[in-house]
Write a protein that holds these residues in place. Sequence first.
Motif, PDB file in Angstrom:
ATOM      1  N   GLY A 109       0.801  -1.215  -0.011  1.00 47.75           N
ATOM      2  CA  GLY A 109       0.005  -0.098  -0.030  1.00 47.75           C
ATOM      3  C   GLY A 109       0.877   1.180  -0.085  1.00 47.75           C
ATOM      4  O   GLY A 109       0.392   2.350  -0.245  1.00 47.75           O
ATOM      5  N   SER A 110       2.203   1.116   0.125  1.00 46.61           N
ATOM      6  CA  SER A 110       3.191   2.371   0.127  1.00 46.61           C
ATOM      7  C   SER A 110       3.288   2.740  -1.313  1.00 46.61           C
ATOM      8  O   SER A 110       3.013   2.095  -2.268  1.00 46.61           O
ATOM      9  CB  SER A 110       4.384   1.967   0.907  1.00 46.61           C
ATOM     10  N   PRO A 111       3.651   4.128  -1.563  1.00 45.88           N
ATOM     11  CA  PRO A 111       3.825   4.533  -2.826  1.00 45.88           C
ATOM     12  C   PRO A 111       4.745   3.781  -3.598  1.00 45.88           C
ATOM     13  O   PRO A 111       4.567   3.412  -4.832  1.00 45.88           O
ATOM     14  CB  PRO A 111       4.464   5.966  -2.704  1.00 45.88           C
ATOM     15  N   LEU A 112       6.152   3.281  -3.020  1.00 43.94           N
ATOM     16  CA  LEU A 112       6.883   2.293  -3.794  1.00 43.94           C
ATOM     17  C   LEU A 112       6.330   0.989  -4.044  1.00 43.94           C
ATOM     18  O   LEU A 112       6.536   0.316  -5.143  1.00 43.94           O
ATOM     19  CB  LEU A 112       8.246   2.327  -3.101  1.00 43.94           C
ATOM     20  N   GLY A 113       5.594   0.384  -3.025  1.00 48.06           N
ATOM     21  CA  GLY A 113       4.798  -0.672  -3.076  1.00 48.06           C
ATOM     22  C   GLY A 113       3.812  -0.881  -4.288  1.00 48.06           C
ATOM     23  O   GLY A 113       3.715  -1.644  -5.220  1.00 48.06           O
ATOM     24  N   ARG A 114       3.286   0.329  -4.386  1.00 49.36           N
ATOM     25  CA  ARG A 114       2.024   0.416  -5.626  1.00 49.36           C
ATOM     26  C   ARG A 114       2.856   0.422  -6.867  1.00 49.36           C
ATOM     27  O   ARG A 114       2.290   0.045  -7.856  1.00 49.36           O
ATOM     28  CB  ARG A 114       1.196   1.562  -5.100  1.00 49.36           C
TER      29      ARG A 114
END
Length: 319
Positions: free
Chosen positions: A165-170
């Motif tokens: 759910g984090s920006p880099l994860g997305r």
Amino acid sequence: MRVLLIGANGYLGRFVADRLLADPAVQLTALGRGDDADVRFDLASGSPGALTRFLDAVHPGVVVNCAGATRGGARELTRHNTVAVATVCEALRRSGCGARLVQIGCGAEYGPSQPGSSTAEDAVPRPGGPYGVSKLAATELVLGSGLDAVVLRVFSPAGPGTPAGSPLGRLAEAMRRAMQSGDGELKLGGLGVQRDFIDVRDVARAVHAASLSAAQGVINIGSGRAVRLRDAAAVLARVAGYGGALHELDGPHVPVRPSIGHPRPEPDHAVPAAYPYPDGCGSWQQADVRTARDRLGWRPRINLEESLADIWMEAACRI
């Protein structure tokens, strides 16, 4: 040195546990809500008295608190990030163990900052959302507790285990799906934001250093360099070997990389732009990390490209 680690099965806690276990001088006990904890205890609902009895039995020299919530409504965030820390502080005050407290704070406590500036520990906190408010309240509880305590304000953690759910994860998940389906174009939102990314393993090193030090107060933990999410996306594409075009949904639709193939008019893997700055930190955040260097002898070691490569390695395993 006996260390009690709270939240050992969380994103940061797992790496902190690994770092502490690698030190032969550390005897580690994990406390948490999961079945894999040495002792099961829910800080948000457990009483200070119960935790005090456990502290007196284990008698740790250091308590590291990595527990908390990053998502949810104001009530849930307050319960897990503020009430839980109040429980820890009260239990430590009642206990005879005299343990040092290392509390994990976050850069969201500062709120928005001026583009181009570096935020030092003496900046006036103005959190822009309920998460930052709940963490700032926890920090104030720790600083006003009278305990031997230090708060590490961690900026934007990255690296292996990065939550989806984090920006880099997305970003990584969107790229994985695009590559899996052969899309030559990937549309992304929110790429203009600039954040100070710090590898989670460097965070664990900072926690270890803080556990051994006598430093008190607030200490920033970051890379000291703001990176535009658009640039991180380009690095991730290079690491992943993605040759398609990256288009911004909420900015000029100019490809970050040359396009290959024939972009679809309506790509299947568009990532909608989130509310502009859901972390409440505005368009820019960069840490001043001189205090960590001077008081902990700590410097970041792992660059963002290595962090992104590890994020991609985990995402690629889902292909």
